[in-house]
Design an enzyme around this catalytic site. Structure first.
Site, PDB file in Angstrom:
ATOM      1  N   LYS A  22       4.632   0.543 -11.062  1.00 26.75           N
ATOM      2  CA  LYS A  22       3.540   1.510 -10.952  1.00 26.75           C
ATOM      3  C   LYS A  22       4.065   2.882 -10.548  1.00 26.75           C
ATOM      4  O   LYS A  22       3.700   3.913 -11.144  1.00 26.75           O
ATOM      5  CB  LYS A  22       2.515   1.040  -9.918  1.00 26.75           C
ATOM      6  CG  LYS A  22       1.440   2.076  -9.579  1.00 26.75           C
ATOM      7  CD  LYS A  22       0.514   1.584  -8.487  1.00 26.75           C
ATOM      8  CE  LYS A  22       0.935   2.010  -7.109  1.00 26.75           C
ATOM      9  NZ  LYS A  22       0.433   3.340  -6.718  1.00 26.75           N
ATOM     10  N   ASN A  23       4.919   2.920  -9.537  1.00 30.94           N
ATOM     11  CA  ASN A  23       5.362   4.201  -8.981  1.00 30.94           C
ATOM     12  C   ASN A  23       6.341   4.935  -9.893  1.00 30.94           C
ATOM     13  O   ASN A  23       6.659   6.098  -9.646  1.00 30.94           O
ATOM     14  CB  ASN A  23       5.988   3.989  -7.600  1.00 30.94           C
ATOM     15  CG  ASN A  23       4.948   3.593  -6.562  1.00 30.94           C
ATOM     16  OD1 ASN A  23       3.757   3.827  -6.742  1.00 30.94           O
ATOM     17  ND2 ASN A  23       5.387   2.974  -5.479  1.00 30.94           N
ATOM     18  N   CYS A 116      -5.566   5.818  -1.368  1.00 32.45           N
ATOM     19  CA  CYS A 116      -5.553   4.894  -0.227  1.00 32.45           C
ATOM     20  C   CYS A 116      -5.668   5.644   1.097  1.00 32.45           C
ATOM     21  O   CYS A 116      -5.127   6.733   1.256  1.00 32.45           O
ATOM     22  CB  CYS A 116      -4.263   4.087  -0.216  1.00 32.45           C
ATOM     23  SG  CYS A 116      -4.310   2.634  -1.260  1.00 32.45           S
ATOM     24  N   ARG A 121      -0.725  12.244   3.931  1.00 34.27           N
ATOM     25  CA  ARG A 121       0.096  12.546   2.756  1.00 34.27           C
ATOM     26  C   ARG A 121      -0.226  13.921   2.172  1.00 34.27           C
ATOM     27  O   ARG A 121      -0.705  14.042   1.052  1.00 34.27           O
ATOM     28  CB  ARG A 121      -0.086  11.452   1.694  1.00 34.27           C
ATOM     29  CG  ARG A 121       0.344  10.093   2.190  1.00 34.27           C
ATOM     30  CD  ARG A 121       0.573   9.109   1.084  1.00 34.27           C
ATOM     31  NE  ARG A 121      -0.660   8.509   0.620  1.00 34.27           N
ATOM     32  CZ  ARG A 121      -0.716   7.521  -0.252  1.00 34.27           C
ATOM     33  NH1 ARG A 121       0.389   7.036  -0.771  1.00 34.27           N
ATOM     34  NH2 ARG A 121      -1.861   7.002  -0.627  1.00 34.27           N
ATOM     35  N   ASP A 304       6.318   0.322   1.454  1.00 37.39           N
ATOM     36  CA  ASP A 304       5.453  -0.476   0.582  1.00 37.39           C
ATOM     37  C   ASP A 304       5.672  -1.980   0.735  1.00 37.39           C
ATOM     38  O   ASP A 304       4.944  -2.771   0.131  1.00 37.39           O
ATOM     39  CB  ASP A 304       5.651  -0.069  -0.884  1.00 37.39           C
ATOM     40  CG  ASP A 304       4.885   1.190  -1.247  1.00 37.39           C
ATOM     41  OD1 ASP A 304       4.105   1.681  -0.409  1.00 37.39           O
ATOM     42  OD2 ASP A 304       5.059   1.694  -2.373  1.00 37.39           O
ATOM     43  N   ARG A 396      -4.992  -1.943  -8.327  1.00 33.97           N
ATOM     44  CA  ARG A 396      -4.381  -0.623  -8.521  1.00 33.97           C
ATOM     45  C   ARG A 396      -2.877  -0.735  -8.723  1.00 33.97           C
ATOM     46  O   ARG A 396      -2.284   0.123  -9.375  1.00 33.97           O
ATOM     47  CB  ARG A 396      -4.668   0.295  -7.328  1.00 33.97           C
ATOM     48  CG  ARG A 396      -6.116   0.746  -7.199  1.00 33.97           C
ATOM     49  CD  ARG A 396      -6.278   1.744  -6.070  1.00 33.97           C
ATOM     50  NE  ARG A 396      -5.285   2.789  -6.201  1.00 33.97           N
ATOM     51  CZ  ARG A 396      -4.525   3.234  -5.201  1.00 33.97           C
ATOM     52  NH1 ARG A 396      -4.649   2.741  -3.991  1.00 33.97           N
ATOM     53  NH2 ARG A 396      -3.632   4.189  -5.407  1.00 33.97           N
TER      54      ARG A 396
END
Length: 416
Positions: A22-23, A116, A121, A304, A396
């Site tokens: 995903k990232n 999230c 951030r 993560d 997600r």
């Protein structure tokens, strides 16, 4: 709203195929804005965040064709240089359209991001870097307005290591005039994957994989073909699951070379692993050993994976300590794990865990993406039935997690 119903106590046996990261996929999709040519991508995961990003990119006029895990992008007819709040509010990675749009078209309007609730951030490092490249930026009514005639190379030192900040500035710098030096750049494998794609598109980048990236701007980028790297976080999550439940599983289509920190801790837990070039066989036949760690930027222990390892620690044979240094609000899973019978106390950014012999199923609620995965792991190890609510967080970032776990023996099903 979907929920997961899990009957705990089953050992896991079989093979699990890991999806694209995903990232890595999200910034790589945004790179489609940098060229009028075709970007042919494979190993793109089927995730809610990917679907949201593609919807956002289509809004700009980027053409998108999908066929399984293959996505072809064409940016020849981009007409709308905006990322609206309705789409950005659900996913922080939407900020990644800012750099490419500004670099190629000289302007962009991007909503301040949501996503999230694991911490603030801030996007100030993105803005600071783009201003150093010559952009005029104002923030008004929740939107970032950026303009420039032509970005010009500069030396940029970010105040903190920021993955999306590095990615945004890297993409912008590829089309800037002259040389850009990014100091204190993020070294995550997903940043490296983006950089390798940009090079395939004609960008000139030195220092890939280090904290100092040197970019020589080019007039334009062309199309390319690229396979998204496999998801190291998904792979490590499934390894934590077998560490918690016991069993014998083989992880396939993975990148062993970018998982050192997590694999070291899994060995400390007691997981027996046999490692190949792109696979890991994991066997567990004992109660987990407790592991103490602190999260930090790559190549350190990934934030993560903090929640998933904490789930394993809840049933470990002794006490452990977990310190979170990246996000200030990433212990929201602690309260839910304690509902399952865990013994966890927090003090600021440190959690103290006393391993218990048995978790017991209960209704729990997911609060963010990785917290969702940690609750699945805890539920698989628990006695009895656990119902996990708000699993849209899980969708997600994990490609059909319940399907993959069911295939290796977990009693897990999605209910409406």
């Amino acid at each position: 709203m979907d929920k997961l119903l899990i009957q705990g106590g089953n050992r896991l046996h079989g093979d699990i195929n890991i999806s694209g990261a995903k990232n890595a996929a999200l910034p790589i999709l945004c790179a489609g804005l940098l060229t009028a040519g075709d970007l042919e991508l494979t190993n793109v995961p089927h995730l809610h965040d990917v679907a949201t990003m593609l919807k956002l990119l289509k809004e700009t006029g980027l053409q998108v064709k999908q066929d399984g895990d293959a996505v072809t992008l064409n940016g020849a007819a981009i007409s709308k240089l905006e990322a609206p709040y309705e789409l950005v509010k659900t996913m922080r990675a939407s900020i990644l359209v800012l750099g490419p749009l500004l670099a190629r078209f000289g302007e962009a309007k991007v909503s301040l991001p949501g996503g999230c609730a694991i911490g603030s951030r801030p996007v100030d490092q993105h803005i600071k870097g783009l201003q150093a490249l010559g952009a005029e930026i104002t923030i008004d009514a929740g939107y970032i307005y950026a303009k420039c005639k032509k970005l010009k190379g500069a030396r940029i030192v970010t105040d903190m290591i920021t993955v999306t900040g590095t990615e945004n500035l890297l993409m912008a710098a590829t089309l800037a005039e002259g040389e850009t030096v990014l100091e204190n750049a993020a070294r995550e494998p997903e940043v490296t994957d983006l950089a390798n794609l940009l090079v395939a598109m004609g960008a000139k980048i030195e220092g890939i994989g280090t904290d100092r990236l040197v970019i020589q701007g080019v007039e334009s980028l062309h199309g390319a073909k690229h396979a998204v790297i496999s998801d190291r976080i998904e792979a490590a999550t499934f390894l934590c699951a077998v560490a918690a439940t016991g069993g014998d599983i083989t992880i396939r289509n993975t990148r062993v070379d970018i998982m050192d920190a997590a694999l070291d801790k899994l060995r400390e837990v007691g997981l027996k692993m046999t490692v190949g070039d792109n696979w890991i066989r994991a066997q567990m036949d004992q109660r987990p050993e407790p592991v103490t760690f602190r999260t930090t930027e790559y190549p350190g222990f990934p934030t993560d994976m903090q929640a998933q390892f904490m789930a394993v620690n809840t049933i470990a044979s002794g006490p452990s300590r977990v310190t979170e240094t990246i996000f200030e609000n990433r212990f929201m899973h602690v309260q839910e794990m304690n509902r399952l019978g865990a013994s966890i106390e927090t003090d600021g950014n440190t959690a103290f865990i006393k391993g218990v012999t048995q978790l017991v199923g209960a209704p729990v609620m997911a609060t963010d993406l990785r917290a969702s995965a940690s609750l699945v792991i805890a539920a698989l190890a628990a006695r009895g039935e656990t119902l996990i609510d708000r699993i849209y967080h899980l969708d997600r970032g994990y490609d059909q997690m319940e399907v993959k776990l069911s295939a290796v023996g977990a009693n897990i099903k999605r209910i409406k």
